[in-house]
Design an enzyme around this catalytic site. Structure first.
Site, PDB file in Angstrom:
ATOM      1  N   SER A  97       0.845  -1.186   0.000  1.00 15.63           N
ATOM      2  CA  SER A  97       0.000   0.000   0.000  1.00 15.63           C
ATOM      3  C   SER A  97       0.878   1.233   0.000  1.00 15.63           C
ATOM      4  O   SER A  97       1.981   1.227   0.560  1.00 15.63           O
ATOM      5  CB  SER A  97      -0.899   0.013   1.242  1.00 15.63           C
ATOM      6  OG  SER A  97      -1.562   1.254   1.387  1.00 15.63           O
ATOM      7  N   TYR A 139      -1.682   0.899  10.679  1.00 12.15           N
ATOM      8  CA  TYR A 139      -1.817   0.184   9.408  1.00 12.15           C
ATOM      9  C   TYR A 139      -0.625   0.467   8.502  1.00 12.15           C
ATOM     10  O   TYR A 139      -0.030  -0.455   7.920  1.00 12.15           O
ATOM     11  CB  TYR A 139      -3.116   0.624   8.724  1.00 12.15           C
ATOM     12  CG  TYR A 139      -3.277   0.122   7.313  1.00 12.15           C
ATOM     13  CD1 TYR A 139      -3.678  -1.184   7.060  1.00 12.15           C
ATOM     14  CD2 TYR A 139      -3.041   0.960   6.217  1.00 12.15           C
ATOM     15  CE1 TYR A 139      -3.833  -1.647   5.757  1.00 12.15           C
ATOM     16  CE2 TYR A 139      -3.199   0.518   4.916  1.00 12.15           C
ATOM     17  CZ  TYR A 139      -3.594  -0.790   4.691  1.00 12.15           C
ATOM     18  OH  TYR A 139      -3.734  -1.236   3.396  1.00 12.15           O
TER      19      TYR A 139
END
Length: 251
Positions: A144, A157
């Site tokens: 990501s 995250y």
């Protein structure tokens, strides 16, 4: 090579209900893929995902897999490879977590880290070893852009994805020349179940667009894929923003 030209005959999706994973499977089935394994916790959603791919003409099997149960990975994933060669493994599982809650709940924060990083390291190494043993194949790892630089809004995250990204890059270097190709995919904000209810970020994308980028990356034998591609330059700039200024950016 069975997985030549980015069109694998067989596919293993780790995270069998992942929207990106299923979009990728559909795209590859339309080209050449005939055997698909969906790995995930047994559930009606996993069964429905398998049925949806069978309707497209693929032979689909499911295997019980829990990212957090790392002690079981070698056995459960090893069984898949004993059934025949796997041309492509897509590591597509992960959790976003709830940053506001997780900051005050270390157990929940650790669950995010263990799922996104520890579980991925375990499963990634098991599959990498099996791919190397068979002498060919691609391991595609969904990272990501959140892992490029920790943001106040999602640093739990983001840090887990940063670790995963570094691991995958190092694994790719370790496997260079063995016949196994490792590709890291860095999507931006993906409009999916995981992000439902969140404010849409600039350069948002879709599971289908990520699937298309994965297919193109496989054909090109890319090592890193950004989705959308413009994020490569955006994040190159973001990485060099002075930290006092970065804290004030609306990100």
């Amino acid at each position: 090579m069975k997985d030549a030209f980015g069109a694998p005959q067989s596919l293993l999706v780790l995270g069998g209900t992942s929207e990106i994973g299923l979009a990728t499977a559909r795209r590859l089935i339309a080209r050449r893929t005939r055997t698909v394994w969906l790995a995930g916790r047994p559930s009606p959603a996993l069964a429905a995902a398998a049925d949806s791919l069978r309707a497209l003409g693929a032979e689909v099997r499911t295997v019980s897999f829990d990212a957090l149960d790392t002690a079981s990975h070698e056995e459960c994933l090893g069984k898949v490879f004993t059934e025949g060669d796997i041309d492509m493994v897509l590591l597509a599982f992960g959790v976003l977590g709830d940053q506001a809650r997780d900051e005050s709940d270390p157990v929940a924060a650790v669950r995010v880290a263990q799922t996104n990083y520890t579980g991925a390291v375990s499963a990634g190494l098991v599959c990498a070893g099996a791919l190397q043993a068979q002498g060919h194949g691609s391991l595609v790892v969904l990272s990501s852009v959140a892992g490029e630089r920790a943001r106040r809004a999602d640093f739990i995250y983001g840090s887990s994805k940063a670790g995963l990204d570094a691991f995958a890059q190092g694994l790719g270097d370790a496997l260079y020349g063995t016949g196994v190709h490792v590709m890291v995919v860095r999507p931006g904000f993906v409009r999916s179940r995981m992000t439902a209810g969140l404010a849409r970020a600039p350069l948002a994308t879709t599971p289908e667009a990520v699937a298309g980028a994965i297919e193109l990356g496989l054909r090109r034998r890319s090592e890193t894929v950004w989705v959308p591609g413009a994020l490569r330059m955006v994040m190159a700039a973001v990485r060099h923003v002075p930290r006092p200024l970065f804290r004030r950016l609306p990100m």
